[in-house]
Structure formats: C-alpha cells, structure tokens
Design an enzyme around this catalytic site. Structure first.
Site, PDB file in Angstrom:
ATOM      1  CE1 TYR A 271      -6.267   2.485  -3.250  1.00  0.00           C
ATOM      2  CE2 TYR A 271      -5.336   0.573  -4.380  1.00  0.00           C
ATOM      3  CZ  TYR A 271      -5.518   1.314  -3.220  1.00  0.00           C
ATOM      4  OH  TYR A 271      -4.961   0.896  -2.049  1.00  0.00           O
TER       5      TYR A 271
ATOM      6  CG  HIS B 252      -3.012  -5.281  -0.872  1.00  0.00           C
ATOM      7  ND1 HIS B 252      -3.081  -3.905  -0.989  1.00  0.00           N
ATOM      8  CD2 HIS B 252      -4.020  -5.625  -0.009  1.00  0.00           C
ATOM      9  CE1 HIS B 252      -4.066  -3.449  -0.241  1.00  0.00           C
ATOM     10  NE2 HIS B 252      -4.652  -4.465   0.360  1.00  0.00           N
TER      11      HIS B 252
ATOM     12  CG  HIS C  51      -3.138  -4.754   7.796  1.00  0.00           C
ATOM     13  ND1 HIS C  51      -3.562  -5.981   7.340  1.00  0.00           N
ATOM     14  CD2 HIS C  51      -3.958  -3.845   7.218  1.00  0.00           C
ATOM     15  CE1 HIS C  51      -4.586  -5.820   6.520  1.00  0.00           C
ATOM     16  NE2 HIS C  51      -4.854  -4.528   6.431  1.00  0.00           N
TER      17      HIS C  51
ATOM     18  CG  ASP D  86      -4.066  -7.254   3.304  1.00  0.00           C
ATOM     19  OD1 ASP D  86      -4.763  -8.217   3.675  1.00  0.00           O
ATOM     20  OD2 ASP D  86      -4.466  -6.073   3.309  1.00  0.00           O
TER      21      ASP D  86
ATOM     22  CD  GLU E  32      -3.490  -0.223   1.651  1.00  0.00           C
ATOM     23  OE1 GLU E  32      -3.661   0.984   1.870  1.00  0.00           O
ATOM     24  OE2 GLU E  32      -4.259  -1.105   2.065  1.00  0.00           O
TER      25      GLU E  32
ATOM     26  CD  GLU F  43      -2.030  -1.267  -2.939  1.00  0.00           C
ATOM     27  OE1 GLU F  43      -1.432  -2.170  -2.331  1.00  0.00           O
ATOM     28  OE2 GLU F  43      -3.139  -0.814  -2.588  1.00  0.00           O
TER      29      GLU F  43
ATOM     30  CG  ASP G  90      -1.733  -8.860   7.011  1.00  0.00           C
ATOM     31  OD1 ASP G  90      -1.314  -8.190   6.062  1.00  0.00           O
ATOM     32  OD2 ASP G  90      -2.590  -8.443   7.829  1.00  0.00           O
TER      33      ASP G  90
END
Length: 294
Positions: A93, A150, A269, A184, A56, A95, A229
């Site tokens: 979006y 993720h 997390h 994740d 992230e 990351e 995770d």
C-alpha cells in the site's frame, strides 16, 4: 457561475489573507484523474487556497500532480507549483502527500522527507511526514513549516504523539519556531479514545494550539460526525498572525450544490483550512524575495 463566484472570492481574500488548506481526496488514482466532473471539483477546491495539502494520492506513473498543475494554471486566479513526496506506506500500500502552492503568495524554502525509521523506533509512522518550509513576503509571519500526516486509523494516537518528535527534529534542523501540523489525523470517533489524549504530547503541551476542535465534523457522510482532519499551530508569531475565526471546514457539497453521492465520489472528507493575515502591499516579486531568503 461557480467559477465566477470563486474568482470574486479569491480576489476578495488575497489582499487580506493567505489561505492554507488540507484535503484527503480518498484514493486519488487514475480512475478519478480520468473523471472530468470529479477533477473539476478538485481543481475548484484547490484554487480557493494559496497552499493546499493533498493526501491519499495513489499514482505510480507520476501523472496526477502534473495533470492537476496544468488544470490549475489554465485558470486566471494565479500561477501554481507543487512539491510531492515519495510513495509512502508499508508493504504494497503506497500513497503520496503533495503541496500545491500559489507562486504569487508563497515559495518553498526547503523540503525534508522524514526517514522511515529513527534510532530505537519501531517504524512509528505508516506514512512518514513530508515536511515543507514555506516563505511568504506577504504575510505577517514570513516563514513557517508545515508537517503533514495521514495516520493509520488503528495507530492514530501513537502517530499523533510521534509528531512531537518530528517537531523537535525539524526545529533543531532548521532553527524555526513556526509550525503547522495538518492532515487526516483520524483524531476522533473510535480511533482516539478519550483516555488516550492525555498521553499525546502534541495535545497536552499548551504551546500547541488545536484550531479544529473535537466537536467538528470533517466527514461527508450524513451518518457520521467525526473530527478526523485537524490543524495544529505552534509558534507565537504564527498563532498571532492567524486570522481569528478563520479555522474552517469547507463543505464543498453545500457550496457546489452537490448530492451526497456526488460529493462522496470526490471524497469522504471535507477540506480543513485557516488563514494568515497579510501585510501591506509587498513591493517586489515573491520569487525575488524567496531567492534572497534561500
């Protein structure tokens, strides 16, 4: 006091293990980079590990990883480097994945940014794996591949299952048997139903060992208890080289005496981790060993 504790912890562990970690930092962008208290905690968390996967990272100016590297290398616990993925995600979006690794312990052999689409596949991953092949002269297992993920929460079951296809592709591409899947997964609570597990190949194939189990809680909030995770291992040599009982969730809130509010400002997390056994003292430099291997 905290830094002294971690200094002792590092030198106590380096002779007997190599620690591999994964941490979803939750929306790690410019606002966190500019917060000294948050950065101090993130740097302390990374510095516990020989390899740290960060997720992230939201950075369209390429500032965060160089900034973290400077902070890490301003300390006395070793010299770090990093590799970072492309900006990944659908539509607007985006990351990144990044691996920070201690040069005294490991080096990167090859990297592979998994492509957006596979033939006949309708864009299986929201954020495609950024696959890294590591070498280490100091561990019992000398090489291993880490495949990070993720998942998009509502697509978690499908994406975890698709990791099996990534495994087949990378195994053929690099001729290696030692794999670590980590990140994740969103593999718990309402995102992966019990009835879905039987259709997830990474789970129902007994060659894959899940070392963070379904009863674990990798979340910071006291009101949640979810094993989002995960770490999954493949390869007899790698599994045998893993220190028994080393799979762990690092509760940085308790370790650093933080309130829940302070911890949540860092992430919702907790990091997950495990350790590989090392051999007797390696004669020579890691860099020289890695150049010879490559």
């Amino acid at each position: 006091m905290l830094r002294f504790f971690l200094f002792l912890l590092f030198f106590g562990q380096i002779a007997q293990s190599l620690r591999i970690c994964s941490f979803n930092v939750r929306s790690f962008g410019e606002s966190k980079r500019r917060n000294p208290e948050i950065i101090e905690v993130i740097v302390e968390i990374i510095s516990r590990c020989d390899i740290m996967l960060l997720m992230e990272i939201k950075d369209n100016r390429n500032r965060i990883c160089p900034f973290l590297l400077e902070k890490l290398n301003g300390r006395s616990e070793g010299t770090y480097s990093y590799v970072v993925s492309n900006r990944l995600g659908r539509r607007h979006y985006k990351e990144q994945y990044a691996f920070f690794y201690r040069l005294e312990s490991v080096c990167v052999n090859q990297i592979y940014q998994y492509p957006d689409l596979q033939p006949g596949d309708d864009d299986a991953f929201s954020r495609e794996p950024f696959v890294v092949w590591f070498n280490s002269p100091k561990t019992v297992v000398k090489e291993f591949v880490i495949i990070p993920i993720h998942t998009r929460p509502e697509m978690a079951a499908r994406e975890i299952d698709e990791l099996y296809d990534v495994f087949l592709d990378v195994r053929l591409r690099w001729k290696t048997k030692n794999f670590v899947f980590m990140g994740d997964f969103n593999a718990g609570c309402g995102y992966v139903a019990k009835k879905q597990w039987k259709n997830i190949r990474l789970r129902n194939n007994t060659d894959f060992v899940w070392i963070i189990d379904d009863k674990s809680d990798t979340t910071v909030k006291s009101t949640t208890h979810c094993p989002y995770d995960r770490i999954v291992l493949h390869g007899e040599t790698l599994i045998n080289a893993t220190m028994r009982g080393s799979a762990n969730i690092f509760d940085f809130q308790s370790a650093f005496s933080m309130t829940e509010e302070q911890a949540l400002a860092v992430s919702d997390h907790f990091p997950v981790e495990f350790q590989l056994r090392t051999t007797r003292r390696f004669l020579g430099t890691t860099a020289r060993y890695c150049r010879a291997r490559i």
